[in-house]
Design an enzyme around this catalytic site. Structure first.
Site, PDB file in Angstrom:
ATOM      1  N   ASN A  66      -7.135  29.659 -11.112  1.00  0.00           N
ATOM      2  CA  ASN A  66      -6.822  29.764 -12.176  1.00  0.00           C
ATOM      3  C   ASN A  66      -8.266  29.687 -12.977  1.00  0.00           C
ATOM      4  OD1 ASN A  66      -4.127  30.240 -12.388  1.00  0.00           O
ATOM      5  ND2 ASN A  66      -3.668  28.216 -12.653  1.00  0.00           N
ATOM      6  N   SER A  67      -9.000  28.617 -12.501  1.00  0.00           N
ATOM      7  CA  SER A  67     -10.343  28.287 -13.096  1.00  0.00           C
ATOM      8  C   SER A  67     -11.299  29.437 -12.881  1.00  0.00           C
ATOM      9  CB  SER A  67     -10.864  27.141 -12.709  1.00  0.00           C
ATOM     10  OG  SER A  67     -10.177  25.753 -12.983  1.00  0.00           O
ATOM     11  N   GLY A 295      -5.387  22.670 -18.109  1.00  0.00           N
ATOM     12  CA  GLY A 295      -6.677  21.931 -17.515  1.00  0.00           C
ATOM     13  C   GLY A 295      -7.480  22.962 -16.769  1.00  0.00           C
ATOM     14  N   ASP A 296      -6.929  23.932 -15.963  1.00  0.00           N
ATOM     15  CA  ASP A 296      -7.826  24.617 -14.927  1.00  0.00           C
ATOM     16  C   ASP A 296      -8.482  25.609 -16.070  1.00  0.00           C
ATOM     17  OD1 ASP A 296      -6.245  23.761 -12.906  1.00  0.00           O
ATOM     18  OD2 ASP A 296      -4.588  25.359 -13.040  1.00  0.00           O
ATOM     19  N   ALA A 297      -7.996  26.057 -17.098  1.00  0.00           N
ATOM     20  CA  ALA A 297      -8.734  27.037 -18.250  1.00  0.00           C
ATOM     21  C   ALA A 297      -9.984  26.486 -18.687  1.00  0.00           C
ATOM     22  CB  ALA A 297      -7.568  27.479 -19.167  1.00  0.00           C
TER      23      ALA A 297
END
Length: 341
Positions: A66-67, A295-297
């Site tokens: 995701n990140s 949080g990943d973003a």
């Protein structure tokens, strides 16, 4: 500056099975909101149950992936990012490959013949999420794959690395190889605390790699769990962030910076013995779709500026922008182009 392959992520590629559920569903499977856990026997029937819900969505996910995808989206430079992890040779694996490649990420998956592609149940109640991961193939990653010349070439090419703490349960030796390479070559290595259970039950693996970590990301719950596990006897997020930043380092090239998000509360950044707080972009409750991937973003947005040599405040601003976009959509998805200035 050549951006191709500048950022490499390594982690557990999972297909998110996302659905709005109710409190009874959470009770039935003994699930807490705002938590992330690994599936046990008792959770296995829930994947089928969620798949049969009319509002179910399938989204390529996994924290690190995701990140990396968000960083790629923010950068808008083809193949600026690469990603390594393990998937199964199946329909979900093919979907994952197609999705990540379409997102512009250069993916080098190990494909496991025996295990299915990992899945993550994303249970959404009132916009808040709970994650239950059934790692399957993601759990089969082996450092032999990383050492192959065509994959190690990604490590050699990258100048920045990001690995979520979740990967500590799968291949700590792969993490160590990359961490030591980064320290020896003055590259930037970053990790995430990822979940309370990582801080509690994978404490030794986490402590072994921590000296190599230049940027530690996490949220307030994870930071408080880390503090408790290490007997620091404080719940103060700023104090914990500072203590983590002062943990001994393997290489003196970079001072460690700790970045802790707190949902709608300010982002805490500890650097060089000082703590700064940055307000987030507040969102009216009615615009919140779900917090899955927030949080990943944030990390993806942050890294997209870090790899361009931008100052920390610009990195935090980009992180806040990216997470604000993601919480207004289902899962870790985004519009075609970012509007970040």
């Amino acid at each position: 500056m050549a951006f191709e392959g500048i950022l490499l992520g390594m982690g557990n590629p999972l297909l998110d099975i996302s659905s709005v559920v109710d409190e009874d569903f959470l009770k039935k499977y003994d699930i807490k909101l705002n938590n992330a856990i690994l599936a046990e026997e008792k959770h296995l029937p829930m994947y089928e149950e969620m798949a049969s819900k009319p509002n179910v969505e399938y989204i390529a996910g996994g924290a690190t992936q995701n990140s990396i995808k968000v960083a790629q989206w923010m950068l808008q430079i083809p193949c600026a990012t690469s990603y390594i992890g393990c998937i199964g040779k199946d329909k979900f694996g093919e979907e994952m490959k197609k999705n990540s490649t379409a997102a512009g990420v250069n993916v080098h998956y190990l494909e496991d013949e025996s295990a299915p592609t990992g899945t993550c149940a994303v249970c959404v109640v009132g916009g808040e999420r709970s994650l239950i991961a059934n790692l399957s193939a993601a759990n089969c990653y082996k450092s032999e794959h990383l050492k192959r010349p065509e994959n190690w070439a990604l490590v050699e090419k990258a100048k920045y690395f990001y690995i979520a703490g979740f990967f500590l349960t799968v291949s700590p030796d792969s993490i160590q190889l990359v961490a030591e390479h980064a320290a020896a070559n003055n590259k930037v290595f970053s990790m995430n605390l990822s979940a309370p259970f990582i801080c509690e039950f994978f404490k030794d693996a986490q402590e072994k790699v921590l000296p190599y970590v230049d940027f530690v990301f996490g949220n307030e719950t994870e930071a408080r769990t880390f503090s408790k596990v290490h007997g620091w006897e404080t719940d103060d997020v700023a104090e914990i962030a500072l203590k983590i930043s002062q943990w001994p380092k393997a290489s003196g090239t970079f001072k460690r910076i700790t970045v802790i998000t707190q949902g709608a509360d300010p982002v805490v950044v500890a650097e060089d013995g000082k703590v700064k707080q940055f307000p987030v972009i507040l969102l009216p409750k009615e615009k919140l779709v779900d917090t899955n991937g927030a949080g990943d973003a944030f990390v993806g947005g942050f890294l997209s500026q870090l790899v361009q040599g931008k100052p920390i405040d610009a990195c935090v601003k980009a992180g806040c922008y990216a997470s604000n976009v993601i919480i207004q959509r289902s899962g870790c998805t985004y519009p075609e182009k970012p509007e970040f200035k």
